[in-house]
Design an enzyme around this catalytic site. Structure first.
Site, PDB file in Angstrom:
ATOM      1  N   ASN A  70       1.065  -0.621  -0.197  1.00 44.81           N
ATOM      2  CA  ASN A  70       0.069  -0.281  -0.070  1.00 44.81           C
ATOM      3  C   ASN A  70       0.773   1.172   0.248  1.00 44.81           C
ATOM      4  O   ASN A  70       1.719   1.703   0.891  1.00 44.81           O
ATOM      5  CB  ASN A  70      -0.548  -0.231   1.281  1.00 44.81           C
ATOM      6  CG  ASN A  70      -1.615   1.531   1.387  1.00 44.81           C
ATOM      7  OD1 ASN A  70      -1.874   1.853   0.334  1.00 44.81           O
ATOM      8  ND2 ASN A  70      -2.730   1.285   2.663  1.00 44.81           N
ATOM      9  N   LYS A 104       0.131   4.435   0.010  1.00 46.50           N
ATOM     10  CA  LYS A 104      -0.480   5.360   0.303  1.00 46.50           C
ATOM     11  C   LYS A 104      -0.316   6.688  -0.466  1.00 46.50           C
ATOM     12  O   LYS A 104      -0.322   6.812  -1.570  1.00 46.50           O
ATOM     13  CB  LYS A 104       0.037   5.616   1.868  1.00 46.50           C
ATOM     14  CG  LYS A 104       0.056   4.572   2.304  1.00 46.50           C
ATOM     15  CD  LYS A 104      -0.044   4.991   3.835  1.00 46.50           C
ATOM     16  CE  LYS A 104       0.222   3.436   4.767  1.00 46.50           C
ATOM     17  NZ  LYS A 104      -0.044   3.232   6.318  1.00 46.50           N
ATOM     18  N   HIS A 144      -9.778   1.642   4.909  1.00 46.15           N
ATOM     19  CA  HIS A 144      -8.373   1.373   5.780  1.00 46.15           C
ATOM     20  C   HIS A 144      -8.564   2.620   7.089  1.00 46.15           C
ATOM     21  O   HIS A 144      -9.096   3.065   6.819  1.00 46.15           O
ATOM     22  CB  HIS A 144      -7.594   1.696   4.879  1.00 46.15           C
ATOM     23  CG  HIS A 144      -5.776   2.444   4.990  1.00 46.15           C
ATOM     24  ND1 HIS A 144      -5.658   3.155   6.257  1.00 46.15           N
ATOM     25  CD2 HIS A 144      -5.328   0.780   4.946  1.00 46.15           C
ATOM     26  CE1 HIS A 144      -3.981   2.689   6.586  1.00 46.15           C
ATOM     27  NE2 HIS A 144      -3.722   1.401   5.759  1.00 46.15           N
ATOM     28  N   GLU A 155      -6.936   4.874   7.327  1.00 43.47           N
ATOM     29  CA  GLU A 155      -6.452   6.014   7.714  1.00 43.47           C
ATOM     30  C   GLU A 155      -7.751   6.766   6.625  1.00 43.47           C
ATOM     31  O   GLU A 155      -7.992   7.813   7.654  1.00 43.47           O
ATOM     32  CB  GLU A 155      -5.032   6.120   7.263  1.00 43.47           C
ATOM     33  CG  GLU A 155      -4.337   6.026   8.003  1.00 43.47           C
ATOM     34  CD  GLU A 155      -2.848   4.937   7.189  1.00 43.47           C
ATOM     35  OE1 GLU A 155      -2.725   5.661   5.902  1.00 43.47           O
ATOM     36  OE2 GLU A 155      -1.930   4.714   7.438  1.00 43.47           O
ATOM     37  N   GLU A 215      -6.532  -4.651  10.034  1.00 36.03           N
ATOM     38  CA  GLU A 215      -4.404  -4.086  10.529  1.00 36.03           C
ATOM     39  C   GLU A 215      -4.625  -3.399  11.519  1.00 36.03           C
ATOM     40  O   GLU A 215      -5.468  -2.102  12.177  1.00 36.03           O
ATOM     41  CB  GLU A 215      -4.333  -3.328   9.874  1.00 36.03           C
ATOM     42  CG  GLU A 215      -4.551  -3.164   7.764  1.00 36.03           C
ATOM     43  CD  GLU A 215      -3.877  -2.556   6.752  1.00 36.03           C
ATOM     44  OE1 GLU A 215      -2.484  -3.007   6.780  1.00 36.03           O
ATOM     45  OE2 GLU A 215      -4.554  -1.568   6.812  1.00 36.03           O
ATOM     46  N   GLY A 255       2.800   1.638  11.254  1.00 37.08           N
ATOM     47  CA  GLY A 255       3.713   2.933  10.895  1.00 37.08           C
ATOM     48  C   GLY A 255       4.263   3.106  12.011  1.00 37.08           C
ATOM     49  O   GLY A 255       4.672   4.305  12.248  1.00 37.08           O
ATOM     50  N   SER A 283       3.890  -2.733   9.982  1.00 38.84           N
ATOM     51  CA  SER A 283       4.809  -2.992  10.497  1.00 38.84           C
ATOM     52  C   SER A 283       5.486  -4.209   9.933  1.00 38.84           C
ATOM     53  O   SER A 283       6.025  -4.589  10.611  1.00 38.84           O
ATOM     54  CB  SER A 283       5.045  -2.386  12.143  1.00 38.84           C
ATOM     55  OG  SER A 283       4.547  -1.142  12.157  1.00 38.84           O
TER      56      SER A 283
END
Ligand code: PGA
Length: 257
Positions: A13, A15, A100, A102, A170, A176, A216
């Protein structure tokens, strides 16, 4: 190593990273580093890269799949700044990440909205990768299972056939942050989600469903995660940006069937 009947998926991904030159360099380097298992590689790229990368794929005959990181649920209309499923398909997208964390947390997307997007994607025959996962606070409060249940059931509400869909677990606290879930924790969450699916859609559907772990993932932890029975694939952010680290993940998981 356990034998897995489900196909393996190693997804990147990107991003909001990479211009066209950077993406071409990445993909060309990746084709030289990944000889086998190309068909299990998925790359979720920025919208602007879908068409150029699909063209490159057509010309150079590699097998990586390109997809998008989001889309709108409506077919078309006055939604400034949004993109439709027809546009994604027109640009060559073969899959789309939906929900996702985010999108959920930075852009306030609700399960109801994500549910409409999943329905639209399935209706238009583009494969959605639906993301679910708990935050650090929810984990601390012991609410992980409750969150996974509500996110899964609400995002999949009214969908009868899960054949053309994948799910990514996730945990938000792992995205991250460098804090990866242990293989045992990932397995536990995946097996719990599979049971939730089995309860509503039956055992055969649950058994067939591909579950990816994301948060991660690095070359050093990828094989141990993939070794878990219910971890069928990986969704990788940071480590998917350099062809070296991404290809290492693809290659270290190559023999895990
Ligand atoms: P990360 O991101 O690998 O950088 O933690 C994963 C993701 O957001 O899909």
């Amino acid at each position: 190593m356990p034998y897995k009947k489900r196909p393996k998926v190693i997804a990147g991904n990107w991003k909001m990273h990479k211009t066209r030159n950077e993406a071409f360099f990445f993909v060309q380097t990746l084709t030289s580093l990944v000889k086998k298992s190309q068909e299990s590689v998925f790359l979720a790229v920025p919208f602007t890269l879908l068409h150029p990368l699909s063209e490159l794929k057509r010309k150079e005959n590699f097998l990586f799949k390109f997809g998008a990181q989001n889309m709108h649920d409506e077919e078309k209309g006055a939604f400034t700044g949004e993109i439709s499923v027809a546009m994604l398909k027109d640009a060559g997208a073969e899959f789309v990440i939906l929900g996702h964390s985010e999108r959920r947390h930075l852009f306030g997307e609700s399960c109801g909205f994500i549910n409409k997007k999943v329905k639209r994607a399935l209706g238009e025959k583009i494969l959605p990768i639906l993301c679910v996962g708990e935050t650090a606070k929810e984990k601390e409060e012991g609410a992980t299972k409750k969150i996974l249940e509500s996110q899964l059931y609400e995002s999949l509400e009214g969908i009868s056939d899960l054949k053309n869909l994948m799910i990514a677990y996730e945990p938000v606290w792992a995205i991250g942050t460098g804090k990866v879930a242990t293989p045992k924790d990932a397995q536990e969450a995946h097996s719990f989600c599979r049971k939730l699916i089995s309860r509503k859609w039956g055992e055969a559907a649950a058994d067939r469903l591909i579950f990816l772990y994301g948060g991660s993932v690095k070359p050093e932890n990828a094989a141990d995660l993939m070794d878990m029975e219910d971890v069928d694939g990986l969704l990788i952010g940071g480590a998917s940006l350099a062809p070296e680290s991404f290809s290492q993940i693809v290659n270290v998981t190559e023999d895990i069937k």
